[in-house]
Design an enzyme around this catalytic site. Structure first.
Site, PDB file in Angstrom:
ATOM      1  N   SER A 117     -62.747   0.373  76.962  1.00  0.00           N
ATOM      2  CA  SER A 117     -63.685   1.080  75.899  1.00  0.00           C
ATOM      3  C   SER A 117     -63.752   2.488  76.302  1.00  0.00           C
ATOM      4  CB  SER A 117     -65.045   0.385  75.898  1.00  0.00           C
ATOM      5  OG  SER A 117     -65.275   0.169  77.132  1.00  0.00           O
TER       6      SER A 117
ATOM      7  N   HIS B  91     -61.599  -3.309  71.486  1.00  0.00           N
ATOM      8  CA  HIS B  91     -61.233  -1.892  71.062  1.00  0.00           C
ATOM      9  C   HIS B  91     -59.761  -2.038  70.715  1.00  0.00           C
ATOM     10  CE1 HIS B  91     -64.935   0.012  71.570  1.00  0.00           C
ATOM     11  NE2 HIS B  91     -64.760  -0.686  72.880  1.00  0.00           N
TER      12      HIS B  91
ATOM     13  N   LYS C 175     -66.328  -3.678  65.967  1.00  0.00           N
ATOM     14  CA  LYS C 175     -65.468  -2.449  66.114  1.00  0.00           C
ATOM     15  C   LYS C 175     -64.625  -2.164  64.881  1.00  0.00           C
ATOM     16  CE  LYS C 175     -67.677  -2.142  70.127  1.00  0.00           C
ATOM     17  NZ  LYS C 175     -67.561  -2.726  71.505  1.00  0.00           N
TER      18      LYS C 175
HETATM   19  C1  LIG Z   1     -68.427  -3.324  72.364  1.00  0.00           C
HETATM   20  C2  LIG Z   1     -67.756  -4.590  73.250  1.00  0.00           C
HETATM   21  C3  LIG Z   1     -68.329  -5.560  73.804  1.00  0.00           C
HETATM   22  C4  LIG Z   1     -69.444  -5.939  73.052  1.00  0.00           C
HETATM   23  O1  LIG Z   1     -69.354  -6.482  72.121  1.00  0.00           O
HETATM   24  P1  LIG Z   1     -70.604  -6.568  70.954  1.00  0.00           P
HETATM   25  O2  LIG Z   1     -70.280  -7.364  69.826  1.00  0.00           O
HETATM   26  O3  LIG Z   1     -70.783  -5.180  70.619  1.00  0.00           O
HETATM   27  O4  LIG Z   1     -71.798  -7.277  71.790  1.00  0.00           O
HETATM   28  C5  LIG Z   1     -67.535  -6.157  74.740  1.00  0.00           C
HETATM   29  N1  LIG Z   1     -66.525  -5.737  75.330  1.00  0.00           N
HETATM   30  C6  LIG Z   1     -65.906  -4.585  75.083  1.00  0.00           C
HETATM   31  C7  LIG Z   1     -64.640  -3.989  75.814  1.00  0.00           C
HETATM   32  C8  LIG Z   1     -66.632  -3.921  74.162  1.00  0.00           C
HETATM   33  O5  LIG Z   1     -66.528  -2.531  73.757  1.00  0.00           O
END
Ligand SMILES: *Cc1c(COP(=O)(O)O)cnc(C)c1O
Length: 383
Positions: free
Chosen positions: A183, A211, A240
Site C-alpha cells: 500500500s 490495492h 479502494k
Molecule cells: C486500506 C487497506 C486495508 C483496510 O481496508 P479498509 O476497508 O480501509 O478497512 C487493508 N489492507 C490494505 C493493504 C489496505 O491498503
C-alpha cells in the site's frame, strides 16, 4: 473532567509533535474522483485510493441510492442475525465468480476482514509469517490470533524460506500473509514464489489485494498476475478502486462457511449496509465493462516514473522516499502551494527513516495534471 487523562493525552501529543509525528484530521470535501476542497481551496488530489473514480460514478451512486430505497439506510443487525441482506448475497456470488473462487465472504471493512479471518484459521501453537511491509491490519489479526508471529524481510524469498525452515516444524498450522500490492510502496509480492514455499512447507497463504483489485491484471488483481500460485485466502476491499466501503475474502466453500460461523468481526459486528454491497456490485459492472478506465491509473503511474527516471511503476502507487518526516512535510507543503495534494506519509505508517510522498494515480487524472505533478515533484526526486 479527568485531569490525569488529559495530562496523559497532552504529554503524548507533545512528544509526537516534537518528532514531527503528530497527526490530525483535515476536513476534505471530495468534489469528484480527483478534485478536493480543503479550507476553501481547490486542489488536485494524488492521495485518494479512488483509482477508478468510482466514488462519484453515476452508476455506482445510483445503485447505492436505489438500495437505500429498497432495503433502508442500515443493515439492522449482524449477518448471522438479520443483517444478511440480498445485495450482500449477490455480491458474494459475484466476487467469487470475478476472482475465480468457490466462494466469498463479505466483511464490514478490510481491517475487520483481516482481524477476523486470521484468528479463524490460526491460534496458539500455530505460526503466522508476515511480510514486514504488510498492512497494519494483517499485523493486528496475526497478534489477535495468539499464534507465534514472525516477520520476513520485504519480498525476500530467501528470508521467508529460512524463517519457514527454522520455525515451521514446531508449529501446528502455518499461515503466510502478505499484501499483493504494497500500500505504501506500490510494488507487488512475488506470489508464485511465495506460493511455492507455502506448498513446500505446508503453509496457507493469505493475500491482501486492497490495492490490486480493479487496477492490475486488467482489474482482476495481483493474484491474477500469478495464475499458478495457490492463494488459500484471497482478501480484498471494496473501498479502494471499487470506490465504496467493505471487504471480502475469497476461499473454498468450507473455509468461507467457517468464516461466517466463527470470524468474530463478522459474528459480533453489524453487517455491511445493503447500499454498500449494491454500490460494489455496480462498481464491478463498471470494471468489467470499461477496460480503458481500468488501464488508466497504471498508465499514468508509468508515464510519471519514466519522466522522473524512477523504477517503473507496477501499480498506480508511486512512492518518493524522502527519509525524515520534516522533509516529507516540506515537500507536501510545497506541492500544495502548486495546487497539488500529496499527503506526506510518516512513521508508524512506514518504517522510521522512510517518510515519503505517496502518489496515487487515478483514471480521473488528465495528462496535463500528471505533467504538473511531474514538474512539481522533480526537485524532490533529485534532492
Ligand atoms: C486500506 C487497506 C486495508 C483496510 O481496508 P479498509 O476497508 O480501509 O478497512 C487493508 N489492507 C490494505 C493493504 C489496505 O491498503
Amino acid at each position: 473532567m479527568n485531569d490525569t487523562l488529559s495530562a496523559f493525552a497532552q504529554g503524548k501529543i507533545e512528544a509526537l509533535a516534537a518528532r514531527s509525528l503528530m497527526r490530525a484530521l483535515n476536513p476534505t470535501h471530495r468534489l469528484d474522483g480527483v478534485w478536493v476542497e480543503r479550507a476553501g481551496r481547490r486542489l488536485v488530489s494524488f492521495s485518494c485510493n479512488d483509482y477508478l473514480g468510482l466514488t462519484h460514478h453515476p452508476q455506482v451512486k445510483a445503485a447505492a441510492k436505489a438500495a437505500i430505497d429498497a432495503y433502508g439506510a442500515g443493515s439492522g443487525a449482524s449477518r448471522l442475525v438479520t443483517g444478511d441482506s440480498p445485495p450482500i448475497a449477490a455480491l458474494e456470488k459475484r466476487l467469487a465468480r470475478f476472482k475465480g473462487a468457490e466462494a466469498a465472504c463479505v466483511f464490514g471493512s478490510g481491517y475487520l476482514a483481516n482481524t477476523g479471518v486470521i484468528p479463524t484459521f490460526v491460534g496458539p501453537g500455530d505460526l503466522v509469517l508476515v511480510d514486514e511491509l504488510s498492512h497494519a491490519c494483517i499485523w493486528a489479526g496475526a497478534k489477535l490470533s495468539g499464534a507465534e508471529v514472525a516477520r520476513f524481510r520485504h519480498n525476500d524469498m530467501a528470508d521467508l524460506a529460512a524463517t519457514l525452515a527454522e520455525r515451521r516444524a514446531r508449529a501446528g498450522h502455518a499461515l503466510v500473509a502478505t499484501d499483493g500490492v504494497f500500500s505504501m510502496d506500490g510494488d507487488i509480492a512475488p506470489l508464485d514464489q511465495i506460493s511455492r514455499l507455502c506448498v513446500a512447507h505446508d503453509a496457507w497463504l493469505l493475500v491482501d489485494d486492497a490495492h490490486g483489485l480493479g487496477v492490475v491484471a486488467g482489474g482482476a488483481g495481483s493474484t491474477a498476475l500469478f495464475p499458478e500460485a495457490r492463494v488459500d485466502l484471497a482478501m480484498g476491499t471494496l473501498s479502494k478502486s471499487l470506490g465504496g466501503y467493505g471487504a471480502y475474502v475469497c476461499a473454498t466453500q468450507p473455509a468461507v462457511d467457517l468464516m461466517k460461523a466463527r470470524a468474530r468481526t463478522l459474528v459480533y459486528s453489524t453487517a455491511l449496509p445493503p447500499a454498500n454491497a449494491a454500490a460494489a456490485l455496480a462498481a464491478l459492472d463498471v470494471i468489467e465493462g470499461d477496460p480503458e478506465r481500468v488501464a488508466a491509473p497504471l498508465a499514468h503511474a508509468r508515464r510519471f516514473t519514466a519522466a522522473l527516471d524512477l523504477p517503473q511503476a507496477q501499480s498506480p502507487i508511486v512512492p518518493i522516499i524522502l527519509g525524515e518526516a520534516e522533509t516529507a512535510l516540506a515537500a507536501a507543503a510545497e506541492l500544495e502551494t502548486a495546487g497539488l495534494l500529496v499527503v506526506p506519509i510518516r512513521p508508524p505508517t512506514v518504517p522510521p527513516g522512510t517518510a515519503r510522498l505517496r502518489i496515487a494515480f487515478s483514471a480521473g487524472h488528465t495528462a496535463e495534471q500528471v505533467d504538473r505533478l511531474i514538474e512539481a515533484a522533480q526537485p524532490w526526486v533529485d534532492q
